[in-house]
Design an enzyme around this catalytic site. Structure first.
Site, PDB file in Angstrom:
ATOM      1  N   ASN A 168       8.882 -13.718  12.496  1.00  0.00           N
ATOM      2  CA  ASN A 168       7.543 -12.898  13.122  1.00  0.00           C
ATOM      3  C   ASN A 168       7.875 -11.985  13.530  1.00  0.00           C
ATOM      4  O   ASN A 168       7.195 -10.981  13.699  1.00  0.00           O
ATOM      5  CB  ASN A 168       6.850 -13.836  14.177  1.00  0.00           C
ATOM      6  CG  ASN A 168       6.353 -14.717  14.025  1.00  0.00           C
ATOM      7  OD1 ASN A 168       5.126 -15.288  12.930  1.00  0.00           O
ATOM      8  ND2 ASN A 168       6.951 -16.574  14.535  1.00  0.00           N
ATOM      9  N   TYR A 169       9.414 -11.266  13.983  1.00  0.00           N
ATOM     10  CA  TYR A 169       9.377 -10.431  14.365  1.00  0.00           C
ATOM     11  C   TYR A 169      10.762  -9.703  13.669  1.00  0.00           C
ATOM     12  O   TYR A 169      10.610  -8.144  13.775  1.00  0.00           O
ATOM     13  CB  TYR A 169      10.411 -10.596  16.263  1.00  0.00           C
ATOM     14  CG  TYR A 169       9.187 -10.911  16.566  1.00  0.00           C
ATOM     15  CD1 TYR A 169       8.553 -10.321  17.061  1.00  0.00           C
ATOM     16  CD2 TYR A 169       9.140 -12.082  17.139  1.00  0.00           C
ATOM     17  CE1 TYR A 169       7.862 -10.153  18.349  1.00  0.00           C
ATOM     18  CE2 TYR A 169       7.572 -12.742  17.661  1.00  0.00           C
ATOM     19  CZ  TYR A 169       7.012 -11.141  18.302  1.00  0.00           C
ATOM     20  OH  TYR A 169       6.387 -11.563  19.386  1.00  0.00           O
TER      21      TYR A 169
END
Length: 910
Positions: free
Chosen positions: A867-868
């Site tokens: 996600n990052y």
DNA sequence: CTCTTTGATTCGGTGGACGCGAG
DNA sequence: CCTCGCGTCCACCGAATCAAAGA
């Protein structure tokens, strides 16, 4: 702002016990300001606008390797130079690094000039006026007391104010004013179009590069087609701009000559025109949702007991009892609240569906959980599981095929005529609510969802999938701005659950792409943002100062925004909802954060902060503030996000997390040298990944088995050490003189230099040997029986076990003499040394494995990877260092990040 | 409201320990 | 006796799935 406010405090605002009252005055009393810090002049000077934050000021202090974050009360405060565990300090340097690099082109000037003017203006003109406004407006009505309606009005007002920002009104609400304060410049002409430009640009460069890259390294597809296609796309895309929807749909047909390309697999959206982001689809066809199988009652001989008596339950009540029974050996079964909630709901079910009866039909009143015995059910479930595991491979395969066949129609949908994968098409089965942390509703019964509760979102002209027999769909809608296919409301929190496309779908891919592009856009604004909030850290107005301080925390320590939560949720916080008790200040500028964040994950870190921030936090904690009170009593997340909006469209607190995570990763990867084996490079990648995970506070609970596993590993290592030591003794048996030459070499490792342990270990060895022999004996017998021969006699086993005595004798002899007889056909020093070296190697790898495991036992790398961290960074890493992509991205991730994999070369930068 | 982020749970494949026989 | 190659089995680990929680 007196404490009596509390009583009238509307519940809309934080209803938690004492939280939420506004305690601080609107303006920071200069006297307080001074009192809070002796060196204030210096500090203020240091933070005069225009001077960037000293990167060295913020360094993250992480408590050692023990993994016991809780012990972080007195960690050693590391200096920045002490690089090992300090992703943050590194990051800061990085940040300035980029700003310099960034600013070297035109963006610097364009940023700098208006900034000055903005600063010049601000103190000069509207300040007096607006401050008095602020007081008049707000002194009696703290922010938190604003009711919903009032908030609405304010929203409108702030919108209004924004429209008219060139000519500020005399009378504006604080928020409007806040919005007002930011210079109009920030959303300057360039800004408005910005959001589109980079995407288009990126697309162009990506595809242009693609063409080149392809020529070099052949992918599966033939080069010319791909390159050409890419080019054509871009050329088409650029002028089209205005053509939406329909045009797009046509676009998709273009690729098909190349192959059967109309499914998502072949659709390279990142080379195609982007929609306007509002309408998600033109046509949509899908098969609805898949319901969990109906409950099957247990065999009649399986009955739970109440007060020792087997009881008969209606299927409904039995099902719910079964939910609890299944958890009998889980933590939930020890959780009073969980049990209480379960029990209350179960009793409701009993009431509604006929209570419990004994086997003669006599009603049994269930009143005490403690008298319930779910064991029989639990054991039945366990047996079922075992049976399933024990099934033959053929049976398992058949079962799986059957399952796949049933699911098949739900797997994909037709989205704008393209085949796209659906994500969670299964309706969540009933069960007991597993709220995380101390969720007040944990254990409550999550009901079975009926088709009548489900709303389908589907194309107007599409065929509505038939509902299950005897049922109807709750509702059918054609909402083209929504990306969900189906929806229902769950009964625990009345939350809406959506069925959406899979992460590998082009829709999700696009929004993922946009997310990272947005984070990259933040690069252009981050310097100004940092300058501005640094300046605001010493603003006179409490609200502004709190806002600046909160943003500082969000930027530096990757805190989440911290929206408000209700009483019926777990008490977790983020930045804006931090309370008095969540931070402890330690001179000179250390802040110990300790609170439960999202998912009730402990955030327990000691950070060094900017002096001004330290001072501010101290002011925000000043009496009469007390535990339970909001630290940032005058701001909410929306104020922060409003402030952000003026710098960049769509900027919010979470963008900072993405930005800082990807930025950290890029920096880490840039520092890597292209040396070593693939395994070493991979390990280095994971190290970098880990730094990001720590930054984002992504944790995982040590598995229950972790400690025992560690102990076991340690024992194995010690066993190897013992073996090694014994071999050394054997060498001495051959060449006693060596002992004087190399006394160090012949000393046992410290870990096993313990007679008592050695004796125990010897017993253990004997015991293990015994087990082995017995096992082998049993197995041989089994075989003999199978072949219709007769078993060996017990005496045979006895003779075989005779070696144990020899072993024991040998050990005793060794222990008393301190010597070990050399064994082997033709024992030689060289042979032993070889063996010792082998064992030594084993020991070393095991130790490093153990360390590694211990190190990552509480850090979860996956979340940040998924996600990052901009996946393009990982692709670049692989290309540059020759690491196979499969090492970094498993199948699912390669699918999810297809857009990234195909759109960058090794020179791409975040 | 809608969609993303998140850690836990479950699933399924793998690696390495072990046994066996051949060389 | 030792080594090597091969097969089997199961612990373990990472991947897939799940559903809660946050923005």
């Amino acid at each position: 702002m007196s404490s009596s406010d509390e009583d009238e405090m509307p519940l809309a605002r934080r209803p938690r016990k004492s939280g939420g009252r506004v305690v601080l005055p609107d303006k920071i009393d200069p006297a307080v300001d001074r009192q809070m810090e002796e060196e204030s002049m210096e500090i203020d000077a240091a933070h005069a606008p225009g001077i960037a934050i000293d990167p060295a000021k913020a360094s993250k202090v992480i408590n050692g390797t023990s993994g016991k974050r809780k012990a972080a009360m007195k960690p050693t405060v590391k200096d920045e130079s002490d690089s090992d565990n300090e992703p943050l300090s590194k990051r800061r340097r990085t940040v300035n690094g980029i700003s310099r690099h960034q600013l070297s082109d035109e963006s610097d000037d364009s940023d700098a000039i208006p900034l000055k003017s903005s600063r010049a203006k601000k103190p000069a003109k509207p300040k007096e006026q607006s401050e008095s406004d602020f007081e008049a407006d707000d002194s009696d009505i703290p922010l938190q007391k604003l009711s919903k309606e009032k908030k609405e009005i304010e929203k409108a007002a702030s919108k209004q104010a924004k429209k008219e920002k060139a000519t500020p009104k005399t009378k504006v609400t604080p928020k409007a004013k806040a919005a007002n304060k930011r210079k109009p410049k920030d959303e300057s002409p360039s800004d408005a179009s910005d959001s589109d430009v980079p995407i288009a640009k990126q697309r162009k460069t990506a595809s242009a590069k693609k063409g080149k890259a392809v020529k070099k390294e052949e992918d599966e597809e033939p080069t010319p087609v791909k390159g050409k296609k890419a080019k054509v796309k871009v050329e088409e895309a650029a002028p089209k701009k205005t053509a939406k929807g329909k045009g797009k749909a046509k676009d998709e047909e273009a690729p098909s000559p190349e192959g059967e390309d109309e499914d998502a697999e072949g659709y390279k959206w990142w080379l195609a025109e982007q929609g306007d982001g509002k309408q998600k689809w033109e046509t949509l066809q899908h098969s609805g949702v898949m319901f969990p199988p109906p409950y099957e009652v247990l065999p009649t001989n399986i009955k739970m007991k109440y007060n020792g008596v087997p009881i008969v339950l209606s299927p409904e009540a039995e099902e719910v009892a079964g939910f609890m029974a299944a958890l009998l050996e889980a933590d939930q079964a020890k959780d009073q609240k969980f049990i209480e909630n379960f029990f209350a709901d179960w009793k409701e079910v009993l009431k509604k569906f006929g209570g419990a009866k004994d086997q003669n039909g006599k009603t049994i009143k269930i009143e005490s959980y403690d008298k319930c015995d779910f064991r029989p059910m639990f054991e039945y479930f366990t047996a079922q599981k075992e049976a399933k595991k024990a099934m033959s491979n053929v049976e398992k395969k058949a079962l799986k095929a059957e399952k796949e066949k049933v699911e098949e129609p739900y797997q994909y949908c037709q989205w704008n005529g393209r085949k796209e994968k659906v994500g969670n098409f299964r309706v969540e089965p009933p069960g007991l609510f597993r709220g995380r942390g101390e969720h007040p509703k944990r254990g409550m019964l999550k009901l079975r969802v009926q088709p009548e509760q489900i709303t389908l979102n589907i194309g107007k002209e599409a065929t509505v999938p038939p509902p299950p027999k005897g049922h109807k769909w709750g509702n059918i809608v054609h909402n083209q701005t929504a990306s969900w296919l189906a929806m229902w409301t769950e009964n625990i929190n009345n939350n809406v659950k959506y069925v959406m496309l899979a992460v590998t779908s082009s829709l999700k891919g696009q929004s993922d792409f946009k997310k990272y592009e947005k984070a990259r856009e933040l690069k252009k604004h981050i310097d100004k943002i940092r300058r501005d909030y640094t300046r605001d850290l010493s603003d006179k107005q409490t609200m502004i100062r709190q806002r600046a301080t909160a943003i500082y925390l969000i930027d530096k320590f990757a805190l989440r925004a911290g929206n408000e939560k209700g009483d019926d949720e777990a008490d977790t916080v983020g930045c804006c909802s931090l309370r008095y008790e969540h931070i402890t200040l330690e001179e000179p500028n250390l802040v110990h954060f300790k609170f439960l964040g999202k998912d009730s994950i402990q955030f327990d870190q000691l950070y060094t902060v900017d002096k001004q921030v330290f001072k501010n936090l101290r002011i925000f904690k000043k009496a009469p503030k007390a535990p339970g009170d909001d630290l940032f009593d005058r701001i909410q997340t929306k104020h922060i996000n409003e402030w952000f909006k003026d710098y960049m469209e769509g900027l919010s607190a979470k963008v900072f997390r993405t930005y800082n995570a990807s930025w950290t990763m890029q920096k880490e990867l840039a520092e890597m040298k292209n040396v070593g084996t693939v395994a070493q490079k991979y390990a280095a990648y994971n190290e970098a990944n880990k730094k990001v995970a720590i930054l984002c506070n992504h944790q995982r609970t040590k598995s229950k088995m972790h400690d025992t596993q560690m102990e076991k590993k340690m024992y194995e290592i010690k066993a190897l050490m013992y073996q090694k030591w014994r071999l050394k003794k054997m060498i001495l048996d051959l060449e006693p003189k060596l002992k004087k030459k190399k006394p160090e070499y012949f000393r046992p490792d410290a870990e096993i230099d313990n007679d008592e342990w050695i004796r125990e270990h010897q017993e253990w060895l004997v015991e293990e040997e015994k087990k082995k022999i017995e096992k082998k004996f049993a197995k041989e017998n089994e075989k003999l029986l199978e072949n219709g021969e007769k078993e060996m006699k017990a005496t045979e086993l006895k003779t075989r076990l005779g070696v144990l005595n020899d072993m024991k004798k040998e050990f005793t002899k060794e222990n008393s003499s301190g010597k070990v007889a050399a064994v082997g056909k033709s024992p030689s020093v060289e042979k032993f040394e070889e063996q010792i070296a082998k064992i030594e190697e084993k020991v070393q790898t095991r130790i490093s494995m153990m360390k590694d495991k211990e190190n990552t036992s509480e850090v979860s790398l996956g979340t940040s990877k998924i996600n990052y961290i901009d996946p393009r960074l990982s692709v670049v890493f692989c290309k540059r260092f020759g690491v196979p992509l499969e090492k970094i991205f498993a199948k699912a991730l390669r699918d999810k990040f297809k857009w990234a994999i195909e759109s960058v070369d090794e020179n791409w930068e975040f």
